[in-house]
Design a protein around this motif. Structure first.
Motif, mmCIF file in Angstrom:
data_model
loop_
_atom_site.group_PDB
_atom_site.id
_atom_site.type_symbol
_atom_site.label_atom_id
_atom_site.label_comp_id
_atom_site.label_asym_id
_atom_site.label_seq_id
_atom_site.Cartn_x
_atom_site.Cartn_y
_atom_site.Cartn_z
ATOM 1 N N PHE A 28 0.861 -1.172 0.000
ATOM 2 C CA PHE A 28 0.000 0.000 0.000
ATOM 3 C C PHE A 28 0.908 1.235 0.000
ATOM 4 O O PHE A 28 1.718 1.426 0.908
ATOM 5 C CB PHE A 28 -0.885 0.009 1.247
ATOM 6 C CG PHE A 28 -1.909 -1.090 1.279
ATOM 7 C CD1 PHE A 28 -3.045 -1.024 0.487
ATOM 8 C CD2 PHE A 28 -1.745 -2.196 2.099
ATOM 9 C CE1 PHE A 28 -4.000 -2.030 0.516
ATOM 10 C CE2 PHE A 28 -2.680 -3.212 2.146
ATOM 11 C CZ PHE A 28 -3.820 -3.134 1.343
ATOM 12 N N HIS A 29 0.762 2.083 -1.005
ATOM 13 C CA HIS A 29 1.687 3.213 -1.150
ATOM 14 C C HIS A 29 1.301 4.403 -0.281
ATOM 15 O O HIS A 29 2.170 5.154 0.160
ATOM 16 C CB HIS A 29 1.758 3.653 -2.619
ATOM 17 C CG HIS A 29 2.253 2.576 -3.521
ATOM 18 N ND1 HIS A 29 3.545 2.121 -3.478
ATOM 19 C CD2 HIS A 29 1.619 1.840 -4.468
ATOM 20 C CE1 HIS A 29 3.702 1.164 -4.376
ATOM 21 N NE2 HIS A 29 2.547 0.964 -4.978
ATOM 22 N N THR A 82 11.780 0.603 1.961
ATOM 23 C CA THR A 82 10.793 -0.034 1.098
ATOM 24 C C THR A 82 11.213 0.106 -0.363
ATOM 25 O O THR A 82 11.916 1.065 -0.719
ATOM 26 C CB THR A 82 9.404 0.614 1.289
ATOM 27 O OG1 THR A 82 9.501 2.016 1.031
ATOM 28 C CG2 THR A 82 8.898 0.403 2.711
ATOM 29 N N PRO A 83 10.805 -0.832 -1.201
ATOM 30 C CA PRO A 83 11.208 -0.751 -2.618
ATOM 31 C C PRO A 83 10.653 0.472 -3.330
ATOM 32 O O PRO A 83 11.241 0.948 -4.302
ATOM 33 C CB PRO A 83 10.667 -2.048 -3.216
ATOM 34 C CG PRO A 83 9.591 -2.498 -2.288
ATOM 35 C CD PRO A 83 10.013 -2.038 -0.928
ATOM 36 N N ARG A 84 9.525 0.969 -2.845
ATOM 37 C CA ARG A 84 8.918 2.174 -3.413
ATOM 38 C C ARG A 84 8.577 3.142 -2.290
ATOM 39 O O ARG A 84 8.388 2.719 -1.152
ATOM 40 C CB ARG A 84 7.669 1.804 -4.216
ATOM 41 C CG ARG A 84 7.981 1.217 -5.582
ATOM 42 C CD ARG A 84 6.739 0.643 -6.219
ATOM 43 N NE ARG A 84 6.368 -0.630 -5.602
ATOM 44 C CZ ARG A 84 5.310 -1.344 -5.979
ATOM 45 N NH1 ARG A 84 4.502 -0.884 -6.928
ATOM 46 N NH2 ARG A 84 5.037 -2.493 -5.403
ATOM 47 N N HIS A 99 10.588 8.227 2.337
ATOM 48 C CA HIS A 99 9.193 8.295 2.766
ATOM 49 C C HIS A 99 8.715 9.741 2.832
ATOM 50 O O HIS A 99 9.485 10.661 3.127
ATOM 51 C CB HIS A 99 9.021 7.653 4.145
ATOM 52 C CG HIS A 99 9.501 6.242 4.224
ATOM 53 N ND1 HIS A 99 9.242 5.308 3.250
ATOM 54 C CD2 HIS A 99 10.248 5.598 5.175
ATOM 55 C CE1 HIS A 99 9.787 4.156 3.592
ATOM 56 N NE2 HIS A 99 10.413 4.312 4.750
ATOM 57 N N ASP A 100 7.423 9.918 2.585
ATOM 58 C CA ASP A 100 6.776 11.224 2.672
ATOM 59 C C ASP A 100 5.763 11.153 3.819
ATOM 60 O O ASP A 100 4.873 10.298 3.814
ATOM 61 C CB ASP A 100 6.073 11.533 1.349
ATOM 62 C CG ASP A 100 5.321 12.848 1.385
ATOM 63 O OD1 ASP A 100 5.725 13.743 2.152
ATOM 64 O OD2 ASP A 100 4.317 12.975 0.655
ATOM 65 N N LEU A 158 1.064 -4.136 5.410
ATOM 66 C CA LEU A 158 0.947 -2.900 4.628
ATOM 67 C C LEU A 158 2.047 -2.773 3.584
ATOM 68 O O LEU A 158 1.816 -2.240 2.482
ATOM 69 C CB LEU A 158 0.994 -1.690 5.566
ATOM 70 C CG LEU A 158 -0.206 -1.489 6.497
ATOM 71 C CD1 LEU A 158 0.099 -0.391 7.504
ATOM 72 C CD2 LEU A 158 -1.463 -1.153 5.699
ATOM 73 N N LEU A 159 3.228 -3.258 3.917
ATOM 74 C CA LEU A 159 4.376 -3.060 3.041
ATOM 75 C C LEU A 159 4.710 -4.277 2.186
ATOM 76 O O LEU A 159 5.669 -4.236 1.406
ATOM 77 C CB LEU A 159 5.601 -2.674 3.880
ATOM 78 C CG LEU A 159 5.455 -1.405 4.722
ATOM 79 C CD1 LEU A 159 6.731 -1.145 5.513
ATOM 80 C CD2 LEU A 159 5.104 -0.198 3.855
#
Length: 464
Positions: A2-3, A26-28, A115-116, A453-454
């Motif tokens: 989940f982004h 995380t990969p993204r 991360h944002d 989630l990740l």
């Protein structure tokens, strides 16, 4: 994965999950919206007290924030005071400082991990989950997330039945003790105070007010009139991790059988506390195996005894409460409060049913309700939970223990099916797990929810 994730809540559970997510690579990129409810969140009610009299009821060595760093709090405390030992019961204020420092650092470091983070100092008012995501309403605004986690802690306390509206409006009947304690001032008057309930919250109230009000007399009323049990002065190892006892309980999930076997095990142990502590790693799985009828029987007849044995007082706290009784300033009684009436003189008349079927009426200057966590989602005035329940978007636990959920935290919708993108951790999972409010359980839940989630390929969610 989940982004975009929304975390709802401003206490220890939320702070633990936020930190768990933000400290991972995380990969993204992960976008995290944290609806923390107030500036400087992360402490919640449990660790928001400023009083040095309010101690953790778990030893410092067991209060780490992460499963991977169980000694994190002890290291933090020893950096401040090298004389601190792992067996110490430290102030809850210090633990609140620890939580805030760790989550603040995690938010600060998040950009370096890609991360944002958006920390919103107000609560979420509504959630609308769908197959495509979750819509979060706050004030006049809305936002979208791919998934959301409820980490809101206990619900606002509700007045007990029988309390007149006038008594509440007078301010002399205190439904929520924590704001009251935070604003309490020193007072030398010979006040007469009734505390309803005799759990750990009642102990905190008695410690604080007996110091601030040196001439006050305290009565404490509960069904059995018993205080929480004390911890041993020295740490002790669990009784062989409860292996033989646990297997015998699994063989026959019946409350009467369980209680008999617990009594037998306690009688054979050097100290009964080692038996209770040996059960802790297995309590959640035992609860899941207990049929609904047996769970209801436990809540009616044995909950009070389990709570006082499981959630114990530090030895120094127990000594102070014993001193209050020896001084004649505290009297404990058995019974049930029936009604609270505001008199024309501004006092509170409390009618109580006591053993023997009699009823007594006594007058008090202040009555403080300390009956433990409120997890009844069907009757709460909490705006977000009320919206979810009335909208049929979640299912209340039938025993009033939070929300219906899978053991891994997936919440169930109004039809009893698990939602793929709506989770909970902490006290809202008491119905699914029973043991779900202490830091050792919360940090494990945070790790598990973060994993889901990740996950690059989320598992298919199925009821079980």
């Amino acid at each position: 994965m989940f982004h975009k994730v929304a975390i709802i809540g401003g206490g220890a559970a939320a702070a633990t999950l936020v930190s768990e997510l933000l400290e991972r690579r995380t990969p993204r990129p992960l976008h995290l919206d944290w609806y923390c409810g107030a500036p400087g969140a992360g402490r919640g009610v449990a660790y928001g007290t400023p009083s040095e009299r309010h101690l953790l009821n778990v030893r410092a060595a067991s209060m780490g924030m992460f499963v991977s760093k169980p000694g994190g709090f002890l290291e933090y405390a020893q950096a401040l005071d090298p004389t601190v030992k792992g067996s110490d019961f430290l102030p809850r204020r210090m633990y609140g400082d620890f939580l805030q420092s760790r989550v603040t650092q995690a938010v600060k470091n998040a950009p370096s991990l890609g991360h944002d983070v958006n920390v919103l100092p107000f609560p979420a008012d509504s959630l609308v989950p769908s197959a495509d995501g979750v819509t979060i309403g706050y004030g006049d605004e809305t936002s979208q997330a791919d998934a959301a986690v409820l980490a809101i802690g206990s619900l606002p306390p509700r007045p007990l039945p029988g309390v007149e509206d006038a008594a509440i409006a007078s301010g002399r009947y205190v439904t929520d003790p924590w704001p009251f304690l935070a604003s309490a001032e020193d007072d030398d008057r010979p006040l007469r105070v009734l505390v309803i309930g005799l759990g750990l919250t009642a102990v905190d109230v008695l410690l604080e007010l007996s110091s601030r009000w040196p001439n006050a007399h305290f009565d404490a009323l509960s069904r059995h009139g018993k205080l929480p049990e004390p911890h041993l002065s020295a740490a002790s190892a669990p009784n062989d991790d409860g292996g033989e006892l646990i297997e015998s309980m699994r063989d026959d999930p019946n409350l009467r059988v369980w209680l008999r076997r617990l009594r037998d095990a306690a009688a054979q142990a050097e100290d009964w506390r080692t038996v209770v502590d040996g059960m802790r790693p297995h309590t959640q799985s035992l609860w899941r195996e207990l049929p609904a009828k047996e769970r209801a029987r436990f809540l009616r007849h044995a909950r009070w005894a389990w709570e006082r044995a499981r959630h114990r007082m530090p030895p120094q706290v127990a000594a102070r409460v014993a001193a209050l009784e020896a001084e004649g300033r505290l009297h404990r009684g058995r019974g049930r409060m029936r009604s609270v009436h505001l008199t024309p003189q501004g006092k509170l008349d409390v009618a109580s049913a006591v053993p023997g079927g009699n009823e007594t009426i006594a007058g008090y200057d202040i009555v403080i309700q300390t009956v433990g966590l409120n997890t009844d989602t069907q009757r709460t005035e909490h705006r977000l939970i009320r919206q979810l329940v009335l909208g049929g978007l979640v299912t209340p636990d039938p025993q009033g223990l939070g929300l219906a959920a899978l053991p891994d935290g997936h919440l169930l919708d109004g039809a009893g099916k698990p939602r793929a993108n709506l989770f909970a951790i902490g006290s809202l999972l008491r119905g699914a797990l029973w043991e779900s409010t202490a830091i050792p359980e919360i940090r494990k839940q945070a790790q598990g929810v973060a994993n889901m989630l990740l996950a690059e390929k989320p598992e298919r969610v199925a009821a079980r």
